[in-house]
Design a protein around this motif. Structure first.
Motif, PDB file in Angstrom:
ATOM      1  N   LYS A 155       0.811  -1.224   0.000  1.00 13.07           N
ATOM      2  CA  LYS A 155       0.000   0.000   0.000  1.00 13.07           C
ATOM      3  C   LYS A 155       0.842   1.270   0.000  1.00 13.07           C
ATOM      4  N   GLY A 156       1.968   1.251   0.691  1.00 16.01           N
ATOM      5  CA  GLY A 156       2.799   2.447   0.801  1.00 16.01           C
ATOM      6  C   GLY A 156       3.543   2.776  -0.476  1.00 16.01           C
ATOM      7  N   ILE A 157       4.134   1.777  -1.092  1.00 16.70           N
ATOM      8  CA  ILE A 157       4.893   2.007  -2.322  1.00 16.70           C
ATOM      9  C   ILE A 157       3.993   2.490  -3.454  1.00 16.70           C
ATOM     10  N   PRO A 158       2.822   1.888  -3.710  1.00 11.14           N
ATOM     11  CA  PRO A 158       1.954   2.442  -4.757  1.00 11.14           C
ATOM     12  C   PRO A 158       1.500   3.869  -4.464  1.00 11.14           C
ATOM     13  N   ALA A 159       1.305   4.197  -3.203  1.00 13.91           N
ATOM     14  CA  ALA A 159       0.899   5.563  -2.860  1.00 13.91           C
ATOM     15  C   ALA A 159       2.004   6.558  -3.194  1.00 13.91           C
ATOM     16  N   VAL A 160       3.242   6.205  -2.898  1.00 14.52           N
ATOM     17  CA  VAL A 160       4.366   7.091  -3.219  1.00 14.52           C
ATOM     18  C   VAL A 160       4.528   7.220  -4.730  1.00 14.52           C
ATOM     19  N   ILE A 161       4.401   6.119  -5.449  1.00 12.48           N
ATOM     20  CA  ILE A 161       4.512   6.161  -6.907  1.00 12.48           C
ATOM     21  C   ILE A 161       3.398   7.017  -7.505  1.00 12.48           C
ATOM     22  N   ALA A 162       2.184   6.924  -6.967  1.00  8.45           N
ATOM     23  CA  ALA A 162       1.070   7.736  -7.472  1.00  8.45           C
ATOM     24  C   ALA A 162       1.320   9.221  -7.233  1.00  8.45           C
ATOM     25  N   VAL A 163       1.876   9.568  -6.095  1.00  3.69           N
ATOM     26  CA  VAL A 163       2.183  10.976  -5.822  1.00  3.69           C
ATOM     27  C   VAL A 163       3.254  11.483  -6.781  1.00  3.69           C
ATOM     28  N   VAL A 164       4.260  10.667  -7.045  1.00  5.37           N
ATOM     29  CA  VAL A 164       5.305  11.049  -8.002  1.00  5.37           C
ATOM     30  C   VAL A 164       4.699  11.246  -9.393  1.00  5.37           C
ATOM     31  N   ALA A 165       3.795  10.355  -9.802  1.00  4.54           N
ATOM     32  CA  ALA A 165       3.160  10.469 -11.121  1.00  4.54           C
ATOM     33  C   ALA A 165       2.299  11.728 -11.211  1.00  4.54           C
ATOM     34  N   LEU A 166       1.595  12.056 -10.146  1.00  5.76           N
ATOM     35  CA  LEU A 166       0.788  13.283 -10.163  1.00  5.76           C
ATOM     36  C   LEU A 166       1.666  14.520 -10.233  1.00  5.76           C
ATOM     37  N   LEU A 167       2.796  14.511  -9.548  1.00  7.35           N
ATOM     38  CA  LEU A 167       3.730  15.626  -9.658  1.00  7.35           C
ATOM     39  C   LEU A 167       4.299  15.732 -11.069  1.00  7.35           C
ATOM     40  N   MET A 168       4.518  14.590 -11.703  1.00  2.00           N
ATOM     41  CA  MET A 168       4.988  14.604 -13.093  1.00  2.00           C
ATOM     42  C   MET A 168       3.947  15.237 -13.999  1.00  2.00           C
ATOM     43  N   LEU A 169       2.669  14.936 -13.753  1.00  2.00           N
ATOM     44  CA  LEU A 169       1.608  15.518 -14.574  1.00  2.00           C
ATOM     45  C   LEU A 169       1.484  17.025 -14.364  1.00  2.00           C
ATOM     46  N   LEU A 170       1.742  17.477 -13.150  1.00  2.00           N
ATOM     47  CA  LEU A 170       1.625  18.906 -12.869  1.00  2.00           C
ATOM     48  C   LEU A 170       2.782  19.719 -13.440  1.00  2.00           C
ATOM     49  N   LYS A 171       3.896  19.084 -13.714  1.00  2.00           N
ATOM     50  CA  LYS A 171       5.078  19.790 -14.206  1.00  2.00           C
ATOM     51  C   LYS A 171       5.334  19.521 -15.685  1.00  2.00           C
ATOM     52  N   LEU A 172       4.287  19.515 -16.480  1.00  2.00           N
ATOM     53  CA  LEU A 172       4.452  19.271 -17.908  1.00  2.00           C
ATOM     54  C   LEU A 172       5.009  20.516 -18.589  1.00  2.00           C
ATOM     55  N   PRO A 173       5.891  20.332 -19.569  1.00  2.00           N
ATOM     56  CA  PRO A 173       6.442  21.497 -20.283  1.00  2.00           C
ATOM     57  C   PRO A 173       5.408  22.128 -21.218  1.00  2.00           C
TER      58      PRO A 173
ATOM     59  N   ASP B  48       5.895  22.991 -24.502  1.00  2.00           N
ATOM     60  CA  ASP B  48       5.910  22.520 -25.885  1.00  2.00           C
ATOM     61  C   ASP B  48       5.094  21.238 -26.018  1.00  2.00           C
ATOM     62  N   PRO B  49       4.312  21.134 -27.089  1.00  2.00           N
ATOM     63  CA  PRO B  49       3.389  19.992 -27.224  1.00  2.00           C
ATOM     64  C   PRO B  49       4.091  18.632 -27.296  1.00  2.00           C
ATOM     65  N   LYS B  50       5.235  18.571 -27.991  1.00  2.00           N
ATOM     66  CA  LYS B  50       5.917  17.286 -28.143  1.00  2.00           C
ATOM     67  C   LYS B  50       6.453  16.788 -26.793  1.00  2.00           C
ATOM     68  N   GLY B  51       7.068  17.669 -26.039  1.00  2.00           N
ATOM     69  CA  GLY B  51       7.593  17.286 -24.728  1.00  2.00           C
ATOM     70  C   GLY B  51       6.478  16.985 -23.740  1.00  2.00           C
ATOM     71  N   ALA B  52       5.376  17.737 -23.840  1.00  2.00           N
ATOM     72  CA  ALA B  52       4.244  17.495 -22.941  1.00  2.00           C
ATOM     73  C   ALA B  52       3.619  16.139 -23.217  1.00  2.00           C
ATOM     74  N   LEU B  53       3.521  15.774 -24.491  1.00  2.00           N
ATOM     75  CA  LEU B  53       2.953  14.473 -24.848  1.00  2.00           C
ATOM     76  C   LEU B  53       3.840  13.342 -24.336  1.00  2.00           C
ATOM     77  N   ARG B  54       5.145  13.503 -24.495  1.00  2.00           N
ATOM     78  CA  ARG B  54       6.076  12.470 -24.057  1.00  2.00           C
ATOM     79  C   ARG B  54       6.049  12.319 -22.534  1.00  2.00           C
ATOM     80  N   LYS B  55       6.166  13.444 -21.829  1.00  2.00           N
ATOM     81  CA  LYS B  55       6.204  13.370 -20.368  1.00  2.00           C
ATOM     82  C   LYS B  55       4.836  13.040 -19.778  1.00  2.00           C
ATOM     83  N   GLY B  56       3.764  13.475 -20.432  1.00  2.00           N
ATOM     84  CA  GLY B  56       2.420  13.139 -19.960  1.00  2.00           C
ATOM     85  C   GLY B  56       2.128  11.657 -20.087  1.00  2.00           C
ATOM     86  N   SER B  57       2.555  11.065 -21.201  1.00  2.00           N
ATOM     87  CA  SER B  57       2.334   9.626 -21.369  1.00  2.00           C
ATOM     88  C   SER B  57       3.189   8.832 -20.384  1.00  2.00           C
TER      89      SER B  57
END
Length: 89
Positions: A35-53, A55-64
């Motif tokens: 339970k703890g490890i998936p929660a930490v990974i989910a928080v990291v993924a949400l932070l990744m989504l919030l920090k999208l660049p 430019d469309p190409k970089g946003a698509l790559r980092k968003g995916s």
């Protein structure tokens, strides 16, 4: 010293270290992994989504990549106990 009318906190023996601590919060070592490890990974993924660049190409790559990370966190949260059941403690 006078005894208080209300007990604010009950004395808990924590001489066993982490085992006693996780027992007080109702989580075992395997529960922490499943339970703890998936929660930490989910928080990291949400932070990744919030920090999208911008430019469309970089946003698509980092968003995916962030969505893939969220998928991994979801799979670990749902099936982590089965996946980690083969790991001996």
């Amino acid at each position: 010293m006078s005894k208080s009318l209300f007990t604010l906190a009950e004395a808990t023996d924590m001489s066993g270290g982490f085992t006693d601590f996780f027992a007080t919060i109702g989580m075992t070592g395997s529960g922490l992994v499943t339970k703890g490890i998936p929660a930490v990974i989910a928080v990291v993924a949400l932070l990744m989504l919030l920090k999208l660049p911008n430019d469309p190409k970089g946003a698509l790559r980092k968003g995916s990549m962030a969505l893939g990370t969220l998928f991994v966190a979801l799979v670990l949260a749902l099936y982590g106990s089965t996946l980690f059941a083969t790991v001996g403690v």
